[in-house]
Design a protein around this motif. Sequence first.
Motif, PDB file in Angstrom:
ATOM      1  N   GLU A 136      14.034  -6.711   0.293  1.00 34.00           N
ATOM      2  CA  GLU A 136      15.549  -6.380   1.189  1.00 34.00           C
ATOM      3  C   GLU A 136      15.620  -4.819   1.467  1.00 34.00           C
ATOM      4  N   ALA A 137      16.002  -4.690   0.875  1.00 31.03           N
ATOM      5  CA  ALA A 137      16.009  -3.322   0.806  1.00 31.03           C
ATOM      6  C   ALA A 137      15.144  -2.364   1.019  1.00 31.03           C
ATOM      7  N   PHE A 138      14.320  -2.373   1.349  1.00 36.43           N
ATOM      8  CA  PHE A 138      12.687  -1.288   2.239  1.00 36.43           C
ATOM      9  C   PHE A 138      12.041  -2.272   2.808  1.00 36.43           C
ATOM     10  N   GLY A 139      12.517  -3.379   3.480  1.00 34.15           N
ATOM     11  CA  GLY A 139      11.422  -3.801   4.416  1.00 34.15           C
ATOM     12  C   GLY A 139      10.412  -4.360   3.856  1.00 34.15           C
ATOM     13  N   GLU A 140       9.424  -5.238   5.404  1.00 34.60           N
ATOM     14  CA  GLU A 140       8.581  -6.025   4.783  1.00 34.60           C
ATOM     15  C   GLU A 140       7.653  -4.803   4.733  1.00 34.60           C
ATOM     16  N   GLN A 141       7.150  -3.911   5.427  1.00 27.12           N
ATOM     17  CA  GLN A 141       6.470  -2.855   4.634  1.00 27.12           C
ATOM     18  C   GLN A 141       5.879  -2.014   3.848  1.00 27.12           C
ATOM     19  N   VAL A 142       6.648  -2.434   2.520  1.00 27.35           N
ATOM     20  CA  VAL A 142       6.682  -2.334   1.272  1.00 27.35           C
ATOM     21  C   VAL A 142       5.863  -3.607   0.704  1.00 27.35           C
ATOM     22  N   LEU A 143       5.174  -4.398   2.117  1.00 24.06           N
ATOM     23  CA  LEU A 143       4.372  -5.578   1.001  1.00 24.06           C
ATOM     24  C   LEU A 143       2.725  -5.475   1.273  1.00 24.06           C
ATOM     25  N   THR A 144       1.512  -5.247   0.703  1.00 23.43           N
ATOM     26  CA  THR A 144       0.556  -5.511   1.426  1.00 23.43           C
ATOM     27  C   THR A 144       0.414  -6.827   2.047  1.00 23.43           C
ATOM     28  N   ALA A 145      -1.305  -7.144   2.634  1.00 28.16           N
ATOM     29  CA  ALA A 145      -1.513  -8.156   3.138  1.00 28.16           C
ATOM     30  C   ALA A 145      -1.109  -9.329   2.843  1.00 28.16           C
ATOM     31  N   ASP A 146      -0.948  -9.958   1.043  1.00 26.48           N
ATOM     32  CA  ASP A 146      -1.613 -10.638   0.104  1.00 26.48           C
ATOM     33  C   ASP A 146       0.349 -10.986  -0.536  1.00 26.48           C
ATOM     34  N   GLY A 147       1.078 -10.312   0.496  1.00 19.46           N
ATOM     35  CA  GLY A 147       2.579 -10.106  -0.265  1.00 19.46           C
ATOM     36  C   GLY A 147       2.961  -9.808  -1.435  1.00 19.46           C
ATOM     37  N   SER A 148       2.032  -8.722  -2.197  1.00 19.83           N
ATOM     38  CA  SER A 148       2.605  -8.747  -3.796  1.00 19.83           C
ATOM     39  C   SER A 148       2.573  -7.021  -3.178  1.00 19.83           C
ATOM     40  N   LEU A 149       3.122  -6.181  -3.324  1.00 20.41           N
ATOM     41  CA  LEU A 149       3.783  -5.122  -3.917  1.00 20.41           C
ATOM     42  C   LEU A 149       3.409  -4.093  -3.030  1.00 20.41           C
ATOM     43  N   ASP A 150       3.720  -3.094  -1.753  1.00 20.13           N
ATOM     44  CA  ASP A 150       2.493  -1.846  -1.989  1.00 20.13           C
ATOM     45  C   ASP A 150       3.354  -0.537  -2.269  1.00 20.13           C
ATOM     46  N   ARG A 151       2.565  -0.103  -3.856  1.00 21.23           N
ATOM     47  CA  ARG A 151       3.259   0.400  -5.244  1.00 21.23           C
ATOM     48  C   ARG A 151       2.637   1.466  -4.219  1.00 21.23           C
ATOM     49  N   PRO A 152       1.737   2.279  -4.599  1.00 22.96           N
ATOM     50  CA  PRO A 152       0.977   3.445  -3.360  1.00 22.96           C
ATOM     51  C   PRO A 152       2.501   3.865  -2.475  1.00 22.96           C
ATOM     52  N   GLY A 153       2.645   2.443  -1.502  1.00 21.95           N
ATOM     53  CA  GLY A 153       3.029   2.984  -0.644  1.00 21.95           C
ATOM     54  C   GLY A 153       5.239   3.382  -0.598  1.00 21.95           C
ATOM     55  N   LEU A 154       5.453   2.282  -1.765  1.00 26.72           N
ATOM     56  CA  LEU A 154       6.893   1.943  -1.847  1.00 26.72           C
ATOM     57  C   LEU A 154       7.214   3.874  -2.544  1.00 26.72           C
ATOM     58  N   ALA A 155       5.812   4.514  -3.079  1.00 33.13           N
ATOM     59  CA  ALA A 155       6.261   5.438  -4.165  1.00 33.13           C
ATOM     60  C   ALA A 155       6.256   6.768  -3.269  1.00 33.13           C
ATOM     61  N   ALA A 156       5.423   6.612  -2.134  1.00 29.09           N
ATOM     62  CA  ALA A 156       5.590   8.039  -1.139  1.00 29.09           C
ATOM     63  C   ALA A 156       7.027   8.077  -0.362  1.00 29.09           C
ATOM     64  N   VAL A 157       7.627   6.903  -0.340  1.00 24.59           N
ATOM     65  CA  VAL A 157       8.897   6.800   0.024  1.00 24.59           C
ATOM     66  C   VAL A 157       9.962   7.006  -0.870  1.00 24.59           C
TER      67      VAL A 157
END
Length: 198
Positions: free
Chosen positions: A51-72
């Motif tokens: 909700e705070a960061f948008g769907e782009q922080v998810l991987t294709a399987d619906g888990s958190l994209d940690r490296p992507g979120l960390a970069a932000v």
Amino acid sequence: MLRIGLTGGIGSGKSTVSALLAERGAVVIDADRIAREVVEPGTPGLAAVVEAFGEQVLTADGSLDRPGLAAVVFADPAARKRLDGIVHPLVRARSAELAAATPEDAVVVHDVPLLVESGQTGSYDLVLVVQADLETRVQRLVRRGLGEADARARIAAQADDEQRRAVADVVVDNSGTEAELAAQVDRFWAERVEPAVG
């Protein structure tokens, strides 16, 4: 119960100290592990992050994209503060649950990387800080797969050694060998833990 707050900057070797304390009988509550649990798929934590960061922080399987979120969040202090505001209360609540489930005479080590930054140092009977020199920390992070610039940025984003020393009851230096570190942990256990628990 003796409550120990264990902290240290990224790459300082805090996890090694945590393992050494567990070998001596401590119950370790690892805030990093809990921080991963509270944002697993299907959790309210992950829903709040999306909700705070948008769907782009998810991987294709619906888990958190940690490296992507960390970069932000490492590039934007306001974003990091927003993420911390979601994750930190969930981690604290789960840590309290785990601590409440331990025996009354336990030595409980709360392994909290951002202990100083989150203002929790007063919650513990003892604060144990792990330090290592900057270049040693950078080399460790590079061996873990971070680029050198990213490693330095992550170190810079945390409290510095002086801020950690200011709240520490005991500081151990992990710039040397594993044997030297183990000897410091033995001394801490003998001088500070055993007298406190009888």
